[in-house]
Design an enzyme around this catalytic site. Structure first.
Site, PDB file in Angstrom:
ATOM      1  N   GLU A 132       0.868  -1.172   0.000  1.00 22.46           N
ATOM      2  CA  GLU A 132       0.000   0.000   0.000  1.00 22.46           C
ATOM      3  C   GLU A 132       0.905   1.222   0.000  1.00 22.46           C
ATOM      4  O   GLU A 132       1.556   1.512   1.001  1.00 22.46           O
ATOM      5  CB  GLU A 132      -0.894  -0.001   1.235  1.00 22.46           C
ATOM      6  N   ARG A 140       0.976  10.234   1.105  1.00 27.34           N
ATOM      7  CA  ARG A 140       1.354  11.183   2.159  1.00 27.34           C
ATOM      8  C   ARG A 140       2.536  12.048   1.758  1.00 27.34           C
ATOM      9  O   ARG A 140       2.963  12.904   2.537  1.00 27.34           O
ATOM     10  CB  ARG A 140       1.730  10.434   3.441  1.00 27.34           C
ATOM     11  N   THR A 183      -4.042   6.082   2.153  1.00 27.04           N
ATOM     12  CA  THR A 183      -4.312   7.435   2.629  1.00 27.04           C
ATOM     13  C   THR A 183      -4.995   8.264   1.535  1.00 27.04           C
ATOM     14  O   THR A 183      -4.673   9.434   1.316  1.00 27.04           O
ATOM     15  CB  THR A 183      -3.026   8.140   3.128  1.00 27.04           C
ATOM     16  N   LYS A 234     -11.117  -1.371   6.638  1.00 29.39           N
ATOM     17  CA  LYS A 234      -9.900  -1.152   7.411  1.00 29.39           C
ATOM     18  C   LYS A 234     -10.309  -0.703   8.811  1.00 29.39           C
ATOM     19  O   LYS A 234     -11.145   0.200   8.953  1.00 29.39           O
ATOM     20  CB  LYS A 234      -9.067  -0.068   6.715  1.00 29.39           C
TER      21      LYS A 234
END
Length: 205
Positions: free
Chosen positions: A38, A42, A65, A125
């Site tokens: 993943e 960011r 994210t 998640k």
């Protein structure tokens, strides 16, 4: 996506801002027997990092994210095979569904799980996992939602991961201990490979 999670059980959560290091990282993950990642959005170069990783045919790479529908588009354009979000955004989920991208939104409450179910999702998640009560909280939520599978992420370590993975509610766990930022910054690819191999061994024992 569920087949990927069942097959690997652990998803390395990568924070990398150097596209030139992506090839070495991908090779280290594959060599360690953990060909899934993943790549989080960011950093300024996150889309480029994801694109480089996604070019490998032996690696399954998603975008993490992801906060907006626009980021979903950027992830899709870069070759992401799935999307992970820290929270539940109907806009993000629906954009992923329109593009045929598997999406795993973040939840930590029963209400958020119900909202995910309303959107047609049954894998979520659980984030931030440890700060939200960890495995005891997941067990309580699973009692009410036995049809849901969780991917806990946030504060999970090599030592705590096996306990999560032993529970039937857990599809996989997300973590960064095998791709810690200091290892990536120093280019310690052999250590990344070693930690991935140890993680895979721990996940199947």
């Amino acid at each position: 996506m569920n087949d990927v999670l069942r097959g690997h059980r652990v998803v390395p959560v990568v924070v990398l801002d150097d596209p030139e290091a992506a090839d070495d990282l991908g090779a280290a993950l594959v060599a360690g027997g953990l060909p899934v990642a993943e790549a989080t959005f960011r950093t300024p170069q996150a889309a480029l990092v994801l694109r480089r990783l996604a070019q490998r045919e032996d690696l399954i790479v998603g975008a993490g994210t992801v906060l907006t529908a626009r980021q979903v588009d950027r992830a899709h354009e870069a070759g992401a095979r799935f999307v992970v979000s820290p929270g539940l955004s109907a806009e993000v989920v629906r954009r992923c569904q329109a593009l045929g991208l598997p999406v795993i939104p973040g939840v930590s409450t029963a209400s958020e799980i119900m909202a995910a179910l309303d959107l047609g999702l049954d894998t979520v998640k659980f984030f931030p996992a440890e700060a939200s009560g960890g495995l005891p909280t997941i067990k309580a939520l699973y009692a009410a939602f036995p049809q849901v599978r969780f991917v806990p992420t946030g504060g999970i370590t090599a030592e705590s991961a096996p306990a999560y993975l032993a529970h039937p509610a857990i599809a996989a766990v997300g973590g960064s201990w095998m791709v810690a930022p200091d290892l990536l910054a120093a280019g310690k690819w052999d250590e990344v490979t070693a930690r991935c191999a140890a993680t895979v061994k721990g996940a199947v024992e």
